[in-house]
Design an enzyme around this catalytic site. Sequence first.
Site, short mmCIF file in Angstrom:
data_model
loop_
_atom_site.label_atom_id
_atom_site.label_comp_id
_atom_site.label_asym_id
_atom_site.label_seq_id
_atom_site.Cartn_x
_atom_site.Cartn_y
_atom_site.Cartn_z
N SER A 95 1.58 -2.82 -6.78
CA SER A 95 0.75 -3.93 -7.27
C SER A 95 0.37 -4.96 -6.22
CB SER A 95 1.44 -4.63 -8.45
OG SER A 95 1.63 -3.72 -9.50
N ARG A 116 -13.66 -1.15 -11.76
CA ARG A 116 -13.16 -2.07 -10.73
C ARG A 116 -14.25 -2.38 -9.71
NH1 ARG A 116 -7.21 -1.38 -8.45
NH2 ARG A 116 -6.03 -1.76 -10.34
N GLY A 163 -2.46 -4.20 -4.21
CA GLY A 163 -3.89 -4.00 -3.98
C GLY A 163 -4.27 -2.80 -3.15
N LYS A 164 -3.42 -1.79 -3.07
CA LYS A 164 -3.76 -0.60 -2.27
C LYS A 164 -4.99 0.11 -2.84
CE LYS A 164 0.32 1.10 -2.93
NZ LYS A 164 0.97 0.00 -3.65
N THR A 165 -5.03 0.29 -4.16
CA THR A 165 -6.19 0.95 -4.77
C THR A 165 -7.44 0.10 -4.60
OG1 THR A 165 -4.79 2.09 -6.38
CG2 THR A 165 -7.13 1.89 -6.92
N ALA A 166 -7.30 -1.20 -4.79
CA ALA A 166 -8.45 -2.11 -4.62
C ALA A 166 -9.00 -2.03 -3.20
CB ALA A 166 -8.05 -3.54 -4.96
N GLU A 216 -3.79 8.47 -10.43
CA GLU A 216 -3.21 7.39 -11.22
C GLU A 216 -4.20 6.76 -12.20
OE1 GLU A 216 -0.10 3.91 -10.19
OE2 GLU A 216 -1.85 3.99 -8.91
#
Length: 174
Positions: free
Chosen positions: A59, A95, A61-64, A86
């Site tokens: 949580s 997003r 922000g790796k995906t962001a 995921e």
Amino acid sequence: EFGGEPVDFSKALDDASLAVDELFMRKRSAGVMIGVELFDEAAGGLFPGELVLLAARPSVGKTALGLQVTQHIASKGKPVYFASLEMRTTDLAMRVLCAESGVSLARVRSADIGPVDTVELAQASRDLAHLPIWLHDRPGLSVLDIRRACRRLASRVDLSLIVVDYLQRVTPSD
């Protein structure tokens, strides 16, 4: 490209000098810039054949960040494949859409949006629709699944980046 055989250091230096000359003549980096200024300046972007891992606690922000890099590279006309083990493709697209439009994802999820927000989201959707991004979502994607998808895409377009979100969840081939 790896040759597999030992190479004399002077030959490697000659090749390196040729590469420097080519970069100098073009007056730009050979790497694919990711849009993160400090990284691009320090590393010169991403280069073909490199494996770059982005690791951090949950949580943060790796995906962001992965999506921002994907969008930035695709906005330069460079095709990107993004595999997610995921999140669903709809959630990933939401997003990007919210980030582009400036409309809060939390407000969209809670249905706390008004007419101005819907106009902003619709405009952002039109602006993003042309981006050469392929999203692939499926829990349990294997290395072979990702490889197969990338090879299929690479036969049609010149892939510039492959992103795998949540590498730990990729099913090994053996």
